[in-house]
Scaffold this motif. Structure first.
Motif, PDB file in Angstrom:
ATOM      1  N   ALA A  39       0.833  -1.209   0.000  1.00 11.29           N
ATOM      2  CA  ALA A  39       0.000   0.000   0.000  1.00 11.29           C
ATOM      3  C   ALA A  39       0.865   1.256   0.000  1.00 11.29           C
ATOM      4  CB  ALA A  39      -0.925  -0.012   1.219  1.00 11.29           C
ATOM      5  N   PHE A  40       1.911   1.281   0.827  1.00  8.49           N
ATOM      6  CA  PHE A  40       2.823   2.423   0.834  1.00  8.49           C
ATOM      7  C   PHE A  40       3.489   2.605  -0.531  1.00  8.49           C
ATOM      8  CE2 PHE A  40       2.749   2.412   5.511  1.00  8.49           C
ATOM      9  CZ  PHE A  40       2.871   3.772   5.785  1.00  8.49           C
ATOM     10  N   ALA A  41       3.984   1.505  -1.105  1.00 10.88           N
ATOM     11  CA  ALA A  41       4.698   1.584  -2.380  1.00 10.88           C
ATOM     12  C   ALA A  41       3.789   2.096  -3.492  1.00 10.88           C
ATOM     13  CB  ALA A  41       5.272   0.210  -2.741  1.00 10.88           C
ATOM     14  N   VAL A  42       2.558   1.580  -3.553  1.00  9.77           N
ATOM     15  CA  VAL A  42       1.625   2.024  -4.586  1.00  9.77           C
ATOM     16  C   VAL A  42       1.319   3.509  -4.412  1.00  9.77           C
ATOM     17  CG1 VAL A  42      -0.752   1.801  -5.411  1.00  9.77           C
ATOM     18  CG2 VAL A  42       0.624  -0.247  -5.004  1.00  9.77           C
ATOM     19  N   MET A  43       1.110   3.936  -3.181  1.00 14.21           N
ATOM     20  CA  MET A  43       0.791   5.334  -2.921  1.00 14.21           C
ATOM     21  C   MET A  43       1.932   6.251  -3.372  1.00 14.21           C
ATOM     22  SD  MET A  43      -1.016   6.656   0.626  1.00 14.21           S
ATOM     23  CE  MET A  43      -2.267   5.366   0.561  1.00 14.21           C
ATOM     24  N   VAL A  44       3.168   5.850  -3.084  1.00 17.26           N
ATOM     25  CA  VAL A  44       4.326   6.662  -3.455  1.00 17.26           C
ATOM     26  C   VAL A  44       4.526   6.658  -4.967  1.00 17.26           C
ATOM     27  CG1 VAL A  44       6.844   6.803  -3.312  1.00 17.26           C
ATOM     28  CG2 VAL A  44       5.505   6.397  -1.240  1.00 17.26           C
ATOM     29  N   LEU A  45       4.475   5.478  -5.608  1.00 11.55           N
ATOM     30  CA  LEU A  45       4.744   5.388  -7.042  1.00 11.55           C
ATOM     31  C   LEU A  45       3.695   6.141  -7.859  1.00 11.55           C
ATOM     32  CD1 LEU A  45       5.873   1.644  -7.298  1.00 11.55           C
ATOM     33  CD2 LEU A  45       7.307   3.696  -7.456  1.00 11.55           C
ATOM     34  N   VAL A  46       2.436   5.988  -7.505  1.00 12.84           N
ATOM     35  CA  VAL A  46       1.391   6.696  -8.245  1.00 12.84           C
ATOM     36  C   VAL A  46       1.514   8.196  -8.020  1.00 12.84           C
ATOM     37  CG1 VAL A  46      -1.097   7.020  -8.488  1.00 12.84           C
ATOM     38  CG2 VAL A  46      -0.164   4.717  -8.232  1.00 12.84           C
ATOM     39  N   SER A  47       1.878   8.628  -6.811  1.00 15.49           N
ATOM     40  CA  SER A  47       2.070  10.058  -6.553  1.00 15.49           C
ATOM     41  C   SER A  47       3.228  10.611  -7.382  1.00 15.49           C
ATOM     42  CB  SER A  47       2.330  10.299  -5.062  1.00 15.49           C
ATOM     43  OG  SER A  47       1.195   9.982  -4.279  1.00 15.49           O
ATOM     44  N   LEU A  48       4.316   9.846  -7.488  1.00 21.22           N
ATOM     45  CA  LEU A  48       5.442  10.292  -8.310  1.00 21.22           C
ATOM     46  C   LEU A  48       5.055  10.388  -9.784  1.00 21.22           C
ATOM     47  CD1 LEU A  48       8.361   8.253  -6.686  1.00 21.22           C
ATOM     48  CD2 LEU A  48       7.928  10.709  -6.474  1.00 21.22           C
TER      49      LEU A  48
END
Length: 491
Positions: free
Chosen positions: A451-460
């Motif tokens: 969940a953290f990784a998806v949130m960061v990657l999509v935000s980037l």
């Protein structure tokens, strides 16, 4: 236990709860009183109230039951529950109070400037709240059946009725008084029987109820993965519990929020000494409870077995009162937090909307409790922590500490965490505890990082969607307030 004793204890704690709640009604007048007690709750009151609502059925009954079943492996639960508050102190408490929000959806909407984020957050908060209320109602059902012999459903219904009366009457200000009282009742209800049990054992030697040293179960020890995953769930899940977070909105300022969290750490550390002691005593002197499926009833039955007589009956009544205080305080905290979310999003931000939302927030999980069976209370609450850690926690931590979070990243991350963790919970339940692999039974170790990784990657990938007001909001979250005159005035 004499059924009359258990019934009298339940009636006494219910009447005390209602009386304190209606006292709060006398000073609950404004919308701010109902939602956040007008942000005037002092640290000691707030810490006691947080302890009251946080120490749920899983803590009062489930921790001792798990120690009875699994021995030292179950000590990760009280350690994780308490350590989660250290995380809350370090990363969330003060910034969240400075945000000026009423609810978690308020915070995410203001931080990301997005109605869509608010809607998704509201849905997740309500799901978490309902998932958490169901084990409380299961605990009430177990307690009423074990102690009085009455039908189990009466316990669940009684908790919902008392909670609805107190929440509808006075909202957050009323519940603050109730939960502070209930923390100290729960601590007394566990501490006093444990002291008497230990004195009885010291004075009388080994009772005849069982042979000391009997291994209560043949459960395999939890592996490294299960323990790590459990700790991830408890540490990060605490950061996203809606009924705990909403209490920080009631502090006057961020400094008071930090002080409240420090006091809570002390209160929790003292409390968990006693269910741990009950579980260890139960492994030696009441191992048969693990074999006949009554592990969660250990703290209810132990005083009557090891002390006996009138003293044992009185101690048992005290434990029953504490157990119902646990169910009532946690459920009321959850109902208050859910009522704030539901009323703002669906029923209008008014006292009348709050009261209607409170009824809805309490009745829906009652239906789920009737349709489901109770299993290990601490284990079921641990799964709720995993779900919270996979959904609300990432958006809070990143929203507070990373300016680059976007609305698209927040939504995608929360939905991903909800689908993965929720799917694992459902699949594990269908397969059963004995058949489900460890990565499904304890999913937090992989769902939270995902969940953290998806949130960061999509935000980037969506940098252009960073809120124009992000810098201003971040400054508000992290710049300490100036002390105000009212804080320095004599009391």
């Amino acid at each position: 236990m004499n059924p009359a004793v258990g019934f009298a204890a339940f009636i006494a704690v219910s009447l005390a709860t209602a009386a304190i709640g209606f006292y709060g009604l006398r000073i609950s007048r404004t919308t701010g009183d109902f939602y956040v007690a007008s942000r005037t709750v002092k640290p000691w009151w707030n810490a006691s109230a947080i302890g009251g609502e946080y120490l749920s059925a899983a803590s009062f009954l489930g921790v001792a039951g798990l120690i009875l079943l699994s021995g030292t492996d179950a000590l990760w639960f009280p350690v994780g529950y308490t350590a989660g508050y250290l995380m809350l102190l370090l990363f969330v408490a003060a910034p969240l109070r400075r945000s000026g929000a009423y609810t978690i959806p308020d915070f995410t909407e203001a931080r990301l400037d997005s109605k869509a984020v608010r809607r998704v957050t509201s849905f997740v908060v309500v799901a978490v709240g309902w998932l958490y209320i169901v084990p409380q109602l299961h605990g009430a059902a177990l307690t009423i059946r074990i102690t009085t012999g009455l039908p189990s459903w009466l316990g669940s219904v009684a908790v919902v009725v008392v909670v609805c009366l107190t929440v509808v009457a006075g909202g957050m200000r009323s519940i603050t008084f109730v939960q502070a009282f209930q923390y100290w009742l729960k601590l007394t209800a566990l501490a006093v029987p444990v002291v008497f049990v230990l004195l009885a054992l010291a004075g009388n030697g080994v009772p005849a109820v069982s042979q000391p040293g009997t291994n209560p179960t043949s459960l395999p020890a939890a592996g490294a993965y299960q323990n790590i995953s459990l700790m991830v769930a408890l540490l990060f899940g605490t950061l996203g519990l809606p009924h705990v977070l909403v209490r920080f909105y009631t502090n006057p300022d961020g400094r008071s929020a930090r002080r409240t969290t420090l006091i809570v750490l002390g209160l929790l550390s003292v409390f968990y000494l006693f269910p741990t002691a009950s579980g260890l005593v139960g492994r030696v002197f009441a191992p048969e409870l693990a074999r006949n499926g009554q592990a969660d009833a250990l703290v209810l039955l132990l005083p009557g077995r090891l002390v006996g007589g009138t003293a044992g009956e009185l101690l048992s009544a005290l434990v029953v009162a504490g157990a119902f205080a646990a169910f009532l305080s946690t459920t009321s905290g959850l109902v208050v937090s859910l009522a704030g979310v539901i009323s703002q999003d669906l029923l209008g931000s008014s006292v009348r909307g709050f009261r209607l939302a409170a009824l809805l927030a309490a009745v829906v999980p009652l239906g789920f409790a009737f349709l489901t069976d109770s299993f290990a209370l601490a284990g079921s609450v641990g799964l709720v922590f995993a779900f919270t850690a996979s959904t609300i926690c990432p958006v809070l931590l990143l929203g507070i500490w990373w300016r680059g979070l976007t609305d698209a990243g927040a939504i995608t991350g929360m939905v991903t965490g909800a689908l993965l963790c929720g799917g694992a919970m459902v699949t594990g339940t269908v397969l059963g505890a004995a058949s489900a692999p460890g990565w499904l039974a304890q999913p937090a170790a992989w769902t939270v990082p995902t969940a953290f990784a998806v949130m960061v990657l999509v935000s980037l990938a969506t940098k252009n969607r960073v809120s124009p007001s992000a810098g201003r909001i971040m400054s508000r979250l992290h710049i300490p307030e100036r002390p105000v005159a009212t804080e320095r005035s004599p009391r």
